[in-house]
Design an enzyme around this catalytic site. Structure first.
Site, PDB file in Angstrom:
ATOM      1  CD  GLU A 162      -2.986  -0.713   2.401  1.00 65.39           C
ATOM      2  OE1 GLU A 162      -4.173  -1.060   2.274  1.00 65.39           O
ATOM      3  OE2 GLU A 162      -2.551  -0.190   3.459  1.00 65.39           O
ATOM      4  CB  CYS A 163       0.808   4.374   0.066  1.00 68.90           C
ATOM      5  SG  CYS A 163       1.118   6.113  -0.303  1.00 68.90           S
ATOM      6  N   GLY A 164       3.479   3.556   0.219  1.00 67.46           N
ATOM      7  CA  GLY A 164       4.915   3.377   0.332  1.00 67.46           C
ATOM      8  C   GLY A 164       5.346   1.942   0.098  1.00 67.46           C
ATOM      9  CG  MET A 172       5.798   4.362  -4.148  1.00 67.86           C
ATOM     10  SD  MET A 172       6.122   6.032  -3.551  1.00 67.86           S
ATOM     11  CE  MET A 172       5.248   6.005  -1.995  1.00 67.86           C
ATOM     12  CB  THR A 195      -3.620   0.022  -3.851  1.00 66.17           C
ATOM     13  OG1 THR A 195      -3.407  -0.107  -2.431  1.00 66.17           O
ATOM     14  CG2 THR A 195      -4.271  -1.236  -4.391  1.00 66.17           C
TER      15      THR A 195
END
Length: 437
Positions: A328-330, A333, A428
């Site tokens: 999720e998010c970080g 990435m 995501t």
């Protein structure tokens, strides 16, 4: 039902978080069991609440959560003496289009839970005029009860007398007045407060806040203003996604820490086992885990260490050969090919997805998200509808993999950050809050 109060404000930046922490610790020191909550999709403040109260804090979000879930989480206070919920932004700030239950405003949560509101008013630069602001809030929605105010950042005894006289003139109770103190502000970074775990002196800070609140606020009057919901919706077990796996390897350290407490509590209550590990310490996920989950956080601040964490990367890649991985998010990435930090330095990430992101090209992405999966995601099948929230400053430079979901904002407008997938690996930019009602 346990009586409660919503600690809110006309706007962000008024000092309500430090007031909230001081109140939690002051009431705890007085021998009360105080249950904290946080209104809205904030994944940083609950850790501060826990440090101050000694109890886990849970988010209450009327846009993302169905009524049963809101009241089911509210039932976490059943063994407490008092509820204190911290608002977000301004009291009435929400989205234009209602979601699962409401518009996500703190006032919406207070109204549904039956909690009177205590407004923290920053009176710097004004005196009697602060009463006009408070009166407007008191009259804006007759279904939201304003119990009174706490005056913050008071410059002098004369300033306090003038501000109090204004409140008296409009019939609003003043629970206390806090003199201006420059050392009460908690440090912040681009996603909000610096995380609770990064404050070596946090307990001492909170103890200082509690002393300050005891000296300047009528705690007995404040507790007396608390109320339970008058006509509650029957509290039911909060509906949530079934645990995505039985044994979940969860990244947890300074780079990966943004997990909503209600999600983890729900997984554990349903029998899942959480297996924490630290990518920053170059730990691999448990070899016998069924799923690896990388939460959001601040990978951009630790990109060099993550790029050098060979044991972590090898374990992650080995897991993805046979079992699912989700970020999720970080965390998303960190699953990509590369992350460019604020100085323009590119760091190699896990390479399980083709995503390349940049913090050198900063752009804020903020808001609620409604997603419908077009590919399976960590135990959720195609077609599953999810509600979540996105908040980050990274820019996508490359995303060659297929979209994971059709994603829209709170008003139904499609957003470009669809997430992506490759084989068993998914990611995501939104943080999951709840299944769609």
């Amino acid at each position: 039902m346990t009586p409660g109060l919503m600690i809110a404000a006309p706007a962000s930046g008024t000092g309500k978080t430090t007031v909230m922490l001081g109140l939690l610790r002051a009431f705890r020191d007085a021998g009360l069991r105080v249950q904290p909550f946080k209104s809205g999709p904030d994944y940083i403040d609950p850790a501060f609440h826990r440090a101050a109260s000694g109890r886990p804090s849970f988010n209450l979000d009327s846009w993302a959560m169905a009524a049963g879930m809101l009241h089911g989480l509210g039932a976490k206070a059943s063994d407490a003496d008092l509820v204190l919920a911290e608002g977000s932004m301004g009291l009435f700030d929400g989205v234009a289009t209602p979601g699962a239950t409401g518009n996500g405003a703190s006032a919406d949560v207070a109204r549904r839970m039956g909690w009177p509101v205590v407004l923290v008013i920053d009176v710097s630069g004004q005196a009697q005029s602060a009463a006009a602001t408070a009166l407007g809030f008191a009259r804006y929605d007759p279904d939201v009860e304003i119990a009174g105010v706490i005056l913050n950042r008071v410059a002098s005894p004369r300033h306090e007398r003038l501000a109090r006289s204004g409140m008296a003139a409009v019939g609003l109770r003043v629970f206390g007045a806090l003199p201006r103190r420059g050392d009460l502000k908690l440090p912040e970074r681009h996603l909000g407060l610096v995380q609770a775990s990064e404050h070596p002196d946090l307990d001492a800070r909170i103890a200082d806040y509690a002393t300050f609140l005891r000296d300047h606020v009528d705690l007995d009057a404040l507790r007396g203003a608390a109320r339970a919901v008058g006509d509650p919706i029957e509290a039911v077990e909060a509906p949530r996604l079934a645990p995505p796996a039985q044994r979940i390897a969860l990244a947890q350290d300074a780079a990966f820490s943004f997990v909503y407490p209600h999600m983890l509590a729900g997984w554990r209550d349903a029998g899942a086992e959480i297996l924490p590990f630290s990518p920053l310490d170059d730990e691999a996920p448990a070899a016998d885990a069924d799923l690896v989950w990388l939460p959001g956080g601040y990978p951009e601040l630790h990109a060099g260490r993550l790029a050098a964490a060979e044991h972590f990367r090898a374990g992650l890649i080995a897991h993805a050969q046979t079992r699912p991985v989700h970020g999720e998010c970080g965390g998303y990435m960190a699953l990509g090919q590369g992350l460019i930090d604020a100085d323009g330095v590119r760091h190699a990430m896990a390479g399980l997805l083709g995503l390349v992101t940049s913090y050198e090209r900063r752009k804020m992405h903020l808001g609620y998200r409604h997603a419908t999966l077009v590919a399976p995601m960590a135990g959720a099948p195609v077609g599953t509808a999810l509600r979540g929230h996105e908040f980050h400053y990274s820019t996508i430079l490359d995303q060659p993999d297929p979209a994971l979901a059709h994603v829209v904002d709170a008003e139904g407008t499609a957003v470009a950050e669809t997430g992506s997938y490759r084989a068993r690996v998914t990611g995501t930019f939104f943080h999951l809050i709840a299944p769609d009602a």
